[in-house]
Structures are given as C-alpha cells and as structure tokens.
Design an enzyme around this catalytic site. Sequence first.
Site, PDB file in Angstrom:
ATOM      1  N   ASP A 551       4.366  -0.077   7.950  1.00 12.34           N
ATOM      2  CA  ASP A 551       5.097   1.105   7.480  1.00 12.34           C
ATOM      3  C   ASP A 551       6.291   1.326   8.415  1.00 12.34           C
ATOM      4  OD1 ASP A 551       5.711   3.360   6.033  1.00 12.34           O
ATOM      5  OD2 ASP A 551       3.990   4.532   6.710  1.00 12.34           O
ATOM      6  N   ASP A 627       7.179   7.206  -0.225  1.00 10.09           N
ATOM      7  CA  ASP A 627       6.641   8.565  -0.150  1.00 10.09           C
ATOM      8  C   ASP A 627       6.978   9.375  -1.392  1.00 10.09           C
ATOM      9  OD1 ASP A 627       5.765   7.795   2.310  1.00 10.09           O
ATOM     10  OD2 ASP A 627       7.318   8.838   3.436  1.00 10.09           O
TER      11      ASP A 627
END
Length: 952
Positions: A551, A627
């Site tokens: 990430d 996200d």
Amino acid sequence: MAATTIRLSSYLCYLLWIVQVLSVNRDNFKTCDQSGFCKRHRNVQPGNSPYVVLADSLKITDSQISVHLLNSKTNVRLGLDLYGLQGNTARVKINELEPLKPRYEIPVGDVLIGEPKQQNLKVLDRGSGSVTLGLEKSKIVLSYSPFRVDFISGEEPLVSINSQGLLKFEHFRKKPGWVDKLTSVFSWFSQPFREAQPEEQAPAEPTEEEKKEEEGEKKEEDVKEPEQEEESGLWEETYKSFHDPKLNGPSSVGIDVSFPGFENVYGIPEHAESMALKTTKDTDPYRLFNLDVFEYELYNPMALYGSVPVMWAHNEKSTVGIYWNNAAETWIDISSTTADKNFFSKIADLVKGNTEMAQMDTHWFSESGIIDIFVMLGPRPKDVFKQYAALTGSTELPPLFAISYHQCRWNYNDQDDVRNVDANMDVYDIPFDVIWLDIEHTDGKRYFTWDAHKFPASKDMLNGLSVKGRKMVTIVDPHLKRDDNYKVYSDAKNRDMMVKGSNGVEYEGWCWPGSSSWPDFLNPEVRRWWASKFQYNEYDGSTPDLYIWNDMNEPSVFNGPEITFHKDVQHYGGFENRDVHNLYGFYVQKATAEGILMRSNNEQRPFVLTRAFFAGSQRFGAVWTGDNMGEWSHLKVSNPMLLTLNLAGITFSGADVGGFFRNPDSELQTRWYQAAAFQPFFRAHAHIDTKRREPFLLPEENMKIVRDAIRLRYSYLPFWYTLFYHGYRSGETVMSPLWVEYPEDKSTFKMDDQYLLGSSLLVKPITEQGSTGTTVYFPGNSDVWYDTETYQSYAGSQSTYVNAPLGKIPVFQRGGAIVPRKMRVRRSSSLMATDPFTLVICLNKQGEALGDLYVDDYKSYAYRNGNYIHRAFSFKNNILQSSNADPNGRGSSKEWVEKLVIVGFPKAASSVHITVAGNSQSLHHSYDSATRILTVRKPEVNIATDFTITIQ
C-alpha cells in the site's frame, strides 16, 4: 515511554493524513493551470507542424527507418526512429540527437518484457514528399513537410501521429545567466537573516575557455523556442509552499495522436470515470500521475493511484491502440472532430461520397523522457490485447486462493480477533480463503515485524488458518521508519539504498511511522535486497501461507507536494523523480513478488496486491481501486473502473467490497457483495473508524444472501480459473465490455453497467438503491441467453426488464456455452481441490455448445513443465465429447465429472450412455419439461479422460 511516543507519532501522522487529504481537497492536487509544462503544451495551437523531415538524412534498413526532424522555426533537430514490429505493430521514437545528458528511457525487461521483435518493412513508394512502407497487412506513410505519420489498413486510415501539428519537444539546456541572477534575487529575499556579503569586486576578464563556453551558450540560446523565454515555470516552479527547481530547464515532450474513423476511445487508467473516455474540451486533460487520493471524486479526469498509458479506439470495422512508453507525469487531452478526407484521399483510395468521417483526436504530453509510441493495429479487439501483451506481458496465472474471497479491514486487532473472525465464518458457513492484517499488526509501523503484545505467536496463528486451507496477507509498505534500531531501515541506510533529496542527503518525509525514508526501488540492487527480506529467516514469524500487500506505494508522503515525493528527489542513475515517478509502485510490487518467489525457490506462485501500478504490473499480482466510499455511486463506478483496468491489461483487479470509508447500510453491502462475486478480485475491506461489518454481522436475511453470493463465487471457481488461464496465454481480458465479443454492435460501445466474463457469462449488477429489477441488454442477433438461477431464456439483440429482488443477481449464460462448476460447499478453495465438476451446458438455437476447462495443482509452476490438463467440450447432435485441448498438457487429477445440466434440451431422453476407451454404460437422467433441462447424473469419469456421452 517508548510505546507512548510511538502511539503519539502514529496519531500525529493520522491527523496529518486527514488534514492533507480529507474529502479530496482539490487544493492538494495540481490542475493543468498549475503545471507549467501542461499549460505550455495545451497552448500549442493545431495547424501545420513546424517540424519537417530532412529527406537527405533518411536511412532505411529491413525493419527500421531513421531520419532527422528539423524545427523550421528554431532550427532544433530531433532524431526519429520508426520500427516495424511483429504482430502488426509499429514503434515511433523521437529523441534529442545530442542531449546535454541522457534522457530517461525505461529499461528494457522491466515494463517491456524484452526487446520487441522486429518485422520487415517493405518500401512500397518513395516520392519527393513521403515514403510509404508495408507492414503485414498495413501501410505506414511518413510525410515530410509537415512531418506526420499515418497508419492505414486496406484503404482505411487508422492512426495518425502529428496530424494536428502539436509536436513539442523541450530539449535540455544550460541555464541562461539572467535566470541565475533571478534565482539569486529569489534566494536573497528568502534569507532574512543572511550574513553580510563582502564588497563586490570588478569581474575578472573571462578566459578563452570561458569565452568559448559563453559562445556555445549563445548558440544554444539561438535554437531555443523563442516563446519560452517569456514563460514562467521553465527553470523552477512553486506549488503551494513547495519549490521545484529544474536544473536542466524544461524537458517535456508531447505530440498528438488521432484515430480517423473512430468515435470512441478507452483506457488510460486510473480514473473514476466512465469506460468510454470523454472529451476534455471543458475540463482538465486526463492526468496520469500516481497519487494517494483520499475519498476520490467520481467522473473527472483527476489522477489516482495508478497509471497505464495505453489507449484503444474501436469501431465496427477495427480496433487499434497506442502505448505511450513514458513514466513521467502525463496528461492526455481528448476531442472529437472530423477527419481530413482531402489529405487521406492523396494516400488512400477511401473517399466515397461526401460523408464526413468521424475522428478522435488525442494529445499526449509528459514532463520528461522521450516520445516512444507503440502503435497496435489490431484489427480486432483480441488482436490488440495480444499485441499489447507481447509488449508488457499478460496477467500471470494466480493461485486459486487468490481468486477466492478475501476478508480484510484496518485492522484486525490481535490474534484473538483473527481467531474469532475465522471461527464465525465457519459458524455461519461462509467460505473464505484469506484474512488480512493492516498496519496495526506491526511493531510501531515497522514492516516485516509483529506487535509482540497483539501477535505474540504469529506462526501458530498462521498454522491455525492453514489447517482449514486458508492464508493470511500482511501489509508491507515502502516507507521505512527512520529508527537506527529498526534493522530493515538501518540495513538500507548502511547500504546507502535510500532515495536522496536534491542535496544528495537521504530524503525524509512523513508517513504512518512518522519520520520515514524510502528505498530507491529504481535500483536493481535495492530490489534484490528488498526481495531478500521475505525469506523466513528475515521476516521472522512468517510461513509459506503468508502473502503480501503493498500500500502507499505511489509513494504517499504526507508532507510532500501532492502527498508524494518532491519532483527533484534523486533516483538511481542520476534521474529525478519527475522522470520516473509512475514507476515507483511498479518496482515495489515487482521486488515484493520476486521476494515471495525467492522464499520458495521459485516453485510457488506469489500473491501481491498493489495500490500503485503501471503498464506491466499485471505480471506481479493484483490491483484494487483504492480508498473508495461506502456509497451507491462508488459501487456503480466500480464497473467502468474495472472494465478499464481490464482493457489496460490489469485483469486481476477489484474494488473494496462495501467501500473503504463510511458505514454502508445492509442493502448496499448486500448488493456490493453480489456485484463483487462476479468481479476478478474479491475482497471486503473497511477503514479503522468504520463499524465492524464482517458478513456474519449483517441482519440474518442479508447475511444469508451475502453467503449465497460468496458460495456462488466458489461454485464458479473452475470457470474463473480457466478464464485467467486464457488471459495468461493470450492477454485476453477476464472482465470485458460487450464490444469485445460483439465488435460490430454499436449499441455496446459506451455500455459499462453490464459486462461479460469470457464469452459465456453476462453480468448486470444492481447498483441503484431500492432497485428490484433492471433492464438488461442481451447481445447477439442469433444468440439466446439463460438466467443462471431459473434458466429462463432471453433472445439476443434486445433489451429486457429483468426482476431482481434483493436476493437476485442478474447473471446469464450464453446459449452455446459450456461452463464448468463445482457445487459442493467447502470452507475454502483448497478443500475443493478434488471435488467433482458439474458441466452446465446451455444450448444455442442449433442445439450446440462449446466450452473448456483448465486444471493444474492450483498453486505451483509445475504447469510450465506440462503438469496441467486442458479439456475441450463439444455438444453437437446430442453428443457431448471431451477431448484434450492441448497435447502439451500431460497432467493428472483426482477430479471427476459428477453431473451434466443441459439447458434448452427439446425433449425427454430415452437413454443416455457414456463411452470411455470403447466401453459403454448407461447413465441415470431426468428431464424437466417446464424448464427444458436434461440432467445427467454420475458419469463418474476422471476429468483428464477422453469420453463421449450420447443422448437418445
């Protein structure tokens, strides 16, 4: 005290992240008007290009043309190389002839899987104003004045380069003296407490060497593009409080690429946008610049986490595309115009009547690098996918567990939490394969570590999952906590492996651990070092059942410009971040995948999920859309986003089920699970501040529906696995827009709310709140489609309203397709490894069907040595035949055929017989006249065996 400091640091980082990125504060991200090179390229007006081909410099070899381009306004010369490549593909490269320093080119073997294989170019015509070349079934016309390149198939123009005259190439140069003086003034005003300077002395007489150097600078200034001297942002820019000096001045490159005869273009992810790209007349261009964008907005051209600079154009006759091989920040303008038929009439016999020809114009410009364009000439959709895969590779065949269901959130708190989630999934009979741990599982955000209080016995935890056939994924981000007692950081520091600031000192920024530094993944030695950290003796507490998630690898820098690196950060080879930015996440995932490979001696397939990506990332694992939010609009946009990723070769992709942020209600969660069950990567994920929402926590009615959706995914795993096999072999999409299979159906060209899996399943997810039905378009004039639950039939080439109450997923199997399934419910995919197959045979109007099945050990690379099975199924004249689809497959299996479901069979059968190796025996069967389904039970034949089933 130390623990308190760690918690405070993490809390401050979290606050900084929230402040920086909350609700997509557009002020955190540049617009084109705030980017000097974007403005300069957008200001170039269409018209005759100032660039001309210097015919006397033309050199032609078997597969390559080399020639000089002259800017007739500035006398700047560039070098043009045009290559013919195998597979109806060409390459156009434009570079400075003698740059002050090398311009960045992506090393061959990283994004491009190798040096592209060249194809002979045949000189068809060589006149005074152009040269025409033959490439397979296509022609390439290089026009001299003004310079342009056109690609033609038959007499149809397909791609034109520089037809609008927008070529702009900013060459490296030495800084003029007046810029130095201006910089000094700027520096003086920025130092309020600077020390007193000594009295200025008269300048010394310049030496002969200095005179020559000054003369050289004057000559260099003579060939500069004159308008640039009056423009700002050439040598330095300021965005908010961030200063961006450019030691070699402006270095951007740009050119236009047009698609005559086309009305739709696709690709260039990642954007939260419709599949068919929109014109940018009234917006910013589409931007490719990997960024951490919190709660991203929908349907705009803002940059997101990944960048794949590939674009397709499609019409009823052809599919073509280009790949822009440049890793710098890139913007693409798109407009819809009409083609110049007068020009094309001179080079192709195509003018028929006065009908105007549509054209899509695109304008590509990057901050640095060179112009390196691959032109893929199709002619059909699957041809261009194969051509692109020949350049950047296809999606590697994932292990079976990776395409099953994944359970994740930020964060599962400790080992007891993991144990409870695992146990509750079993209590409620919900299958899953992988549970994930986010950043809180580490020792103070130090990756490759475990929190000793929360996860004191990680191997025991992993082994507890393993006995049920399950795996774990932990997060490993590229930012390293600047702590000399943290061995990963100290090792990298001692080896001088970190990216540097412009001052040559280790770059420091803020991310989850607080003060952080970043390994320079552009350096192959750093990648090898990183890969070594996944060895079991390096990653203490790991086991073969632990896999990895990268990430924040755009990279995300909380206190950096646009929440990422400064543009002048120094990388391997002396290149700046402005040259290589979009490759950073690509290299992080590549190094991680290589590490997982290394720990098994290259025998077991890795699984690595990445947020940042580039062309070629498909070779190293999966991608997710970042996200997103728990809102209906984000569920809806996941379909076009994933379709676009598939078109760009990133086929193993998905969106966080339920949305990462916010608290979706039970209806939205239910519909999201139903949609994701038919998308390639299937993972539920949630933010740390959201309510717990594991599927067993839903109201009972919703829980049962979600459980059914997950079980449905598992029943189709043989079909999914076969799709990924085809994608691996040929570069085909897994999740496809309808025009891929129905290229002449114009009504599908903009359709992105329904899609195909292979050519066999049509999926129309419910993405509107409160909907109890939807209108489905069934393609194919002669096709028939069957509801996979009720087997109700629908005629092709029409739109039909289909009831879809909350428990219903609108999924349809094409008549003429045979789909393999496994119908027994297990806790995980590995426990299904020896379960039998059910073949669902949906007949077309002629009573025929085709299909196939790929089988191997589902986890290793043994298939590369022939240890696999690929079966071809054919149903015709009431006979089902199973034969070997690939003689190179020499594998064996314990799996067998349990049942046939033959849909659309016209009448009851009097007898059914199976014949294997000359031996025949009768089979039990039944017929439902209401649904026209013939069911044949217990053929009990091994899947690797040739057999024939005859129905009378």
